[in-house]
Each structure stands twice: as structure tokens, then as C-alpha cells.
Design an enzyme around this catalytic site. Sequence first.
Site, PDB file in Angstrom:
ATOM      1  N   LYS A   1       6.764 -12.953 -17.523  1.00 14.51           N
ATOM      2  CA  LYS A   1       6.468 -11.610 -18.044  1.00 14.51           C
ATOM      3  C   LYS A   1       5.160 -11.635 -18.813  1.00 14.51           C
ATOM      4  CE  LYS A   1       8.370  -9.521 -16.194  1.00 14.51           C
ATOM      5  NZ  LYS A   1       9.395  -9.716 -15.245  1.00 14.51           N
TER       6      LYS A   1
ATOM      7  N   ARG B   1       2.361   0.868  -5.646  1.00 12.58           N
ATOM      8  CA  ARG B   1       2.357  -0.042  -4.496  1.00 12.58           C
ATOM      9  C   ARG B   1       0.978  -0.652  -4.246  1.00 12.58           C
ATOM     10  NH1 ARG B   1       6.614   0.509  -1.246  1.00 12.58           N
ATOM     11  NH2 ARG B   1       5.424  -0.285   0.507  1.00 12.58           N
TER      12      ARG B   1
ATOM     13  N   CYS C   1       0.867  -1.170   0.000  1.00 15.04           N
ATOM     14  CA  CYS C   1       0.000   0.000   0.000  1.00 15.04           C
ATOM     15  C   CYS C   1       0.906   1.222   0.000  1.00 15.04           C
ATOM     16  CB  CYS C   1      -0.855   0.049   1.257  1.00 15.04           C
ATOM     17  SG  CYS C   1      -1.921  -1.383   1.438  1.00 15.04           S
TER      18      CYS C   1
ATOM     19  N   GLU D   1      11.358 -16.793 -17.076  1.00 18.16           N
ATOM     20  CA  GLU D   1      11.130 -15.349 -16.984  1.00 18.16           C
ATOM     21  C   GLU D   1      10.283 -14.848 -18.163  1.00 18.16           C
ATOM     22  OE1 GLU D   1      11.259 -13.297 -14.759  1.00 18.16           O
ATOM     23  OE2 GLU D   1      11.398 -11.337 -15.692  1.00 18.16           O
TER      24      GLU D   1
ATOM     25  N   ASN E   1      -0.103  -0.033   6.319  1.00 15.18           N
ATOM     26  CA  ASN E   1       0.419  -0.950   5.303  1.00 15.18           C
ATOM     27  C   ASN E   1       0.970  -2.152   6.049  1.00 15.18           C
ATOM     28  OD1 ASN E   1       1.617  -2.175   3.067  1.00 15.18           O
ATOM     29  ND2 ASN E   1       3.482  -0.961   3.251  1.00 15.18           N
ATOM     30  N   GLY E   2       0.512  -3.353   5.693  1.00 13.83           N
ATOM     31  CA  GLY E   2       0.998  -4.553   6.374  1.00 13.83           C
ATOM     32  C   GLY E   2      -0.158  -5.437   6.802  1.00 13.83           C
TER      33      GLY E   2
ATOM     34  N   LYS F   1       3.900  -3.674  -6.742  1.00 13.09           N
ATOM     35  CA  LYS F   1       5.335  -3.605  -7.009  1.00 13.09           C
ATOM     36  C   LYS F   1       6.151  -4.182  -5.867  1.00 13.09           C
ATOM     37  CE  LYS F   1       8.917  -2.485  -9.448  1.00 13.09           C
ATOM     38  NZ  LYS F   1       9.228  -3.452 -10.515  1.00 13.09           N
TER      39      LYS F   1
ATOM     40  N   GLU G   1       1.981 -12.283 -16.499  1.00 12.16           N
ATOM     41  CA  GLU G   1       1.604 -11.266 -15.518  1.00 12.16           C
ATOM     42  C   GLU G   1       1.042  -9.997 -16.151  1.00 12.16           C
ATOM     43  OE1 GLU G   1       4.701  -9.709 -13.007  1.00 12.16           O
ATOM     44  OE2 GLU G   1       6.172  -9.853 -14.616  1.00 12.16           O
TER      45      GLU G   1
ATOM     46  N   TRP H   1      -3.828  -1.935  -1.569  1.00 14.06           N
ATOM     47  CA  TRP H   1      -3.764  -3.234  -2.245  1.00 14.06           C
ATOM     48  C   TRP H   1      -4.338  -4.209  -1.229  1.00 14.06           C
ATOM     49  CZ3 TRP H   1      -0.882  -7.928  -1.667  1.00 14.06           C
ATOM     50  CH2 TRP H   1      -0.848  -8.729  -2.809  1.00 14.06           C
TER      51      TRP H   1
ATOM     52  N   HIS I   1       8.527 -35.198 -21.403  1.00 15.11           N
ATOM     53  CA  HIS I   1       7.961 -35.892 -20.242  1.00 15.11           C
ATOM     54  C   HIS I   1       6.590 -35.345 -19.862  1.00 15.11           C
ATOM     55  CE1 HIS I   1      11.712 -38.014 -19.749  1.00 15.11           C
ATOM     56  NE2 HIS I   1      12.355 -36.858 -19.836  1.00 15.11           N
TER      57      HIS I   1
HETATM   58  C1  F6R Z   1       7.607  -9.898 -11.801  1.00 12.24           C
HETATM   59  C2  F6R Z   1       7.936  -9.250 -10.539  1.00 12.24           C
HETATM   60  C3  F6R Z   1       7.817 -10.027  -9.288  1.00 12.24           C
HETATM   61  C4  F6R Z   1       8.977  -9.654  -8.344  1.00 12.24           C
HETATM   62  C5  F6R Z   1       8.788 -10.349  -6.989  1.00 12.24           C
HETATM   63  C6  F6R Z   1       9.946 -10.053  -6.065  1.00 12.24           C
HETATM   64  O1  F6R Z   1       7.808  -9.044 -12.874  1.00 12.24           O
HETATM   65  O2  F6R Z   1       8.296  -8.096 -10.534  1.00 12.24           O
HETATM   66  O3  F6R Z   1       7.794 -11.390  -9.536  1.00 12.24           O
HETATM   67  O4  F6R Z   1      10.173 -10.033  -8.940  1.00 12.24           O
HETATM   68  O5  F6R Z   1       7.599  -9.922  -6.397  1.00 12.24           O
HETATM   69  O6  F6R Z   1      10.094  -8.689  -5.845  1.00 12.24           O
HETATM   70  P1  F6R Z   1      11.454  -8.092  -5.341  1.00 12.24           P
HETATM   71  O7  F6R Z   1      12.484  -8.293  -6.394  1.00 12.24           O
HETATM   72  O8  F6R Z   1      11.166  -6.651  -5.082  1.00 12.24           O
HETATM   73  O9  F6R Z   1      11.814  -8.841  -4.091  1.00 12.24           O
END
Ligand code: F6R
Length: 636
Positions: free
Chosen positions: A513, A28, A2, A509, A103-104, A631, A516, A77, A532
Site C-alpha cells: 500500500k 482503468r 483502458c 500488504e 483494450n488489450g 485498476k 504504490e 494505459w 538473515h
Molecule cells: C494493489 C492492487 C493490485 C491488485 C492486483 C490484482 O492495491 O490493487 O495489486 O490487487 O492488480 O487485481 P485484482 O484483484 O483485480 O485481480
Amino acid sequence: MCGIFGAVTRKGDVTPAILAGLALLEYRGYDSAGVAVFTERGVEKRRRVGKLEVLREALHREGFGGPALIGVGHTRWATHGGVTEENAHPHSDSSGDLVLVHNGIIENYLDLKRELAAKGHIFRSATDSEVLAHAIEEQLARMEAPAKESGTKTAGDETALERAVRATMREARGTYAIVVLHRRFPDRILVARQDSPVVIGIGPDVHGNPASFVASDVPALLAHTRKVYYLRDGEVATLTADRVTVRRLDGELVPFAPLEIRWDAAAADRRGYPHYMLKEIEEQPDAVAQTSFDRLDDDRGDVRFEDFALGDERLRAIRRVQIVACGTSLHAGLVGKFYLEHLAGLPTECDYASEFRYRSPIPSGDVLAVGISQSGETMDTLKALGEARTRGASVLGICNVRGSSIPRMSDAVLYTHAGPEIGVASTKAFTCQLVALYLLAVRLGRARGHLSQEQGREAIRALRVLRPRLDPLFSDDARENVHRIAKRFAGARDFLFLGRGINYPIALEGALKLKEISYIHAEGYPAGEMKHGPIAMIDATLPVVVIATQGRDREKTLNQLEQVKARGGQVILVANPGDPEAERLADEVIEVPATTDELAPIVNVIPLQRLAYEIAVMRGLSPDSPRNLAKSVTVE
Ligand code: F6R
């Protein structure tokens, strides 16, 4: 999770500053937003479901009843309680005099709620946060019972409110950054923290006015001040316009040492790109250079880290490396495993942080636990590192955000100098994490004698020339090619990504990408595993991205590609220019410049990020703020 922004001043109106601060923190959390201020009319509060814009429009239509010298805002969030106006912050106590944002997660909120309900408190939301507002109200009443407080006191003085907040937070269990305002104490903002980021901005503001600020992240403060204080776990701060006082939960005063922030708010701007994600993809050559160049010692074939707490002796004593991370950062860790084994000769394990804590890691003092995190605030990673430390490991944080929680709890820190990453999907932070891990592996390899000076020089040379090698990925032709491929497959229901060895994490990855930000189901698989199981999915509707650049694994990967082809799958091949097999085997080719086996993942991932971005935009989605994501994930 948040975003929080609060301000107190002696002149003007804080509402515009709060809205501007929240806009910078919207990454956030963005499912609802709210603001509370104190005006001549008393406590005024507006909350709305949806993005900040919805709240902004509401305030435009029915603004507050005058300027406010104090206020707080929040972008949410959701964790506890659905996305509704009642559950949006700020929350109030029974009297409506106290407002609180959080936040938390408060783990024992149900117990607290039960006790408070028994005393007659009525709750309007389903959140854990509202419980704190009522708990503080209850404590305040208790503190004031013997001698009724008059309310406002001289700035900086302790009031019953400080004591009530501390008493409440001593009873709360969980993670929090809270900000509390009270109509009877209208000159002050109280802030408390446990395991959730919160930063205090210290005035005077840029216009010379006495003012103090609080925010979840530094960029939101930079329009007002560069003098900040990162509140630490177990601390409670009182902010008035003229002064900040910090105490521990037991009331003991904490020596107050603010920091000066040197980086520029403009660096966090979109600079004309339609989305942060695209800007951040395009920034990668610079980011990679910033993370590496100043650290390369070309002559000695070694790497120098600034303020690095692990000297040669400590590095030589390491017998094993344990990487913990989440999401994209975990994929960087999986590549890092190859680096550390190959360049440093160190057995390396790489675990999901959320899983690591719940197996029984073998305690050992010769383990280096490496936590990788863009934000430095990911709760799972923080906790996993804490667990590793209790088991005797030294802790190294690889992070992008200066002064965030992971660097502060680590024995040593290696910053990725990617610059602020605002798009929710991690791009430039990922490639910089790969660079940081590569540098770490070279440093360890040299310190431990696993790499000779000549081998060190070679590894460094490869990195030195990487930046110009990336240029073809950013040419008009390369951009148009990915755009065309995206157009062809934007309607696909599923995608498969295949890679082998060091490119297997890049397949993971690429798939992450895509799913998401475009919400297309995508899986990353080791190419050799396809037979498999996943081979059963292959038909003419399934696009299969195969990463088969030069290197040890290329031939074997191409064999698997033949199997996809034989079953009518549509192949998008990531290959080096002039690959003789590309024409024959692939429906589409994404050419990427050749580099060493180790550095190939940094190159190969970039067009996959672009492919995901293009597809998301073509599907009418916002790549910067995908649904359900935030984020920084500061809850378990
Ligand atoms: C995907 C993404 C998330 C973060 C994950 C860890 O694009 O951004 O999978 O990589 O939430 O976040 P950090 O790196 O901030 O610990």
C-alpha cells in the site's frame, strides 16, 4: 487497462455522454484520452496526452462542428508505444473513414503490420491497435471489391463492415475489446471481444430515446440504461440505435439474452470524501458485514453460499487447494492459506498467478483452484485458472465484480460484496476477500468434518462480533494518531514492515500500500527472517512497522522487535490496547482492537491502509490514481 465508451442514438448529441462515461472509466487508464464522433463535417477526432480533463478542456476550446449521433471515446494505459498523442486512441485507417479503439494486446501485430505495410499502408502510431484499423480497411476493400456496397443499410442488417471486422479478428491473436465505427456505415457501432471486458448497454435510454451503448464496465452505462449484455469471447456485436445483433466470429447468430442491473450508480460515487481510497477505507465495516452476515448460519455453525455450485460431496473430495492471485489479492490468498489449513485441514498452496503458469503444477482432479480477484479481469489470474482447469482442478472464483471474466469461467463463484472499488489501491476488496476466504474455510471445514458444529459456531460468532469491534479504528483519536505518525515519517526514504505467521501477509500488504501510492520504498518481511539480511538496513532513519497483536506469534515477534530497537530503528508498533510492552519498545503505537488470531489480519491491515493514504496525501500525491498503475490489469 483502458476505458472504452461508445454510443449511437437517433436524437441529440453523444459527445457529453461519451465524456461522462469516460470519466467513470478513468480508473482503468489515464495517460491519454481521445474521442471520435461523426458530425456534419464528417469524422472528427480529438486526442490528448494526460488525464481526461485535458481532453475535456481541449473540446471546450475547440469543440466538434455540431452534434453527433454516434461516437466513441477511450482512456489509455499505455502498453505498446509511448504516451503520445499519435499513440492515443481512437486510431484511424488510411482513409480516415474508420475509427477504432482497443483494450488489450494484439500479439501478432508485427506480422500483420509487415503484411499491411507491404500493401502500402502507412502507420502513424507505434501501437498494436492501429494495425487493426488498417487490417479491417484491407478486409473491407476485399469484401467490397466484387460489388461496391452502398454504405448504410437498414438497421441490424449485415454489411461488409461486419464481415470485414470478423475476418480481421479471426486473424488477430491476443486479447481485445475493440469498438469500430465507419463513416460509410454511420448508423452502427461494431464491438468484438476476446479476453477483455466489454459490456453493451441496450436502449431505449432513460429518456425513452432509441440508443445503444458500449463500455468497459457497467457503472459507465447506468446513467443511460440498466439493460446490459456482457459480450463473450469470440463474439462480435452490431449496435444500432434500435437494435443489437450478436454473432460469433464465424458469422453464426448468437441468441441474445440481456441482463437487468440492479445496483445503484450512486454507490460508485465519492460521497463527499476527498478521495475514493479514503471512502473505501472507511466503508470497510459495512463491506465486511455485507460479505458475511447473510451467509452465516449461527445455529448450524456453518456457512451458506448463494447459488454455490460445489455441494458437500464435491467439497469432501477435495484433497488440496491451490490459490492463484496477484498483488493485494495474493496477500489475501496468503492469509487464506492459514484459514484453509487451520479451519478446513486442507493442504494449501498460494502462488503468484503470473508464476503459477510457468512452473509445472502437478495435474490432479482433487484440487480446488481458487482465483482471487477484485476486478475478475486480471489476465494473469484468468490464465492461471485456465491452466489449473486443464490440469483437472475445479475452479472457484472469489471476485468483487459481478459477471466479470473470472466468475464466468469458474465452476463456482463466491462474491465479495464490497461494492464498487474505484481507488486504484485495493482496500475494502482486500478485507472482504479475507472474509470470503474465512467463510470458505469454515464451509469446507464443516463439510469435511474437520470442524465440529461447536467449532463452527465459535468461528462464526467471532465474525459476527467483528463489525462493532472495528469501531475504535474509525474513532477521531485513532484517525488523529495515524495522521500524526504519518506526519512524523512522511519524509522517510524507506520503510520496513514485519509480521509473523498470519500477520506476515499483512506486513506485505502494508508495504505494498505504502509503495504504490506514496512511492516510498517499502518491504514486508517475516519478522523471523529479519536477522538473515534486512537487519543490516536498520538505523535511526528507518521506520519499522511491527505487527505484534495478541496471539501465538506475539512473543516471538517482540523478540525481533528488541533486535530492531537495539540497532536504533524507529519502531511503529501495531498492538492491542493495554499491551505492557508497547510503551517500553515502541516509538509510536497504533492500537487495534483484539479479536481472534484468524480475524486479526482484517483488523490490523486497516490502520496500515490509512497510514499509506495519509503519507501519500502529505507528499502531495493522488492516492486514487498512482502513477503507472491501473485498476484492472488485463494484460499479462
Ligand atoms: C494493489 C492492487 C493490485 C491488485 C492486483 C490484482 O492495491 O490493487 O495489486 O490487487 O492488480 O487485481 P485484482 O484483484 O483485480 O485481480
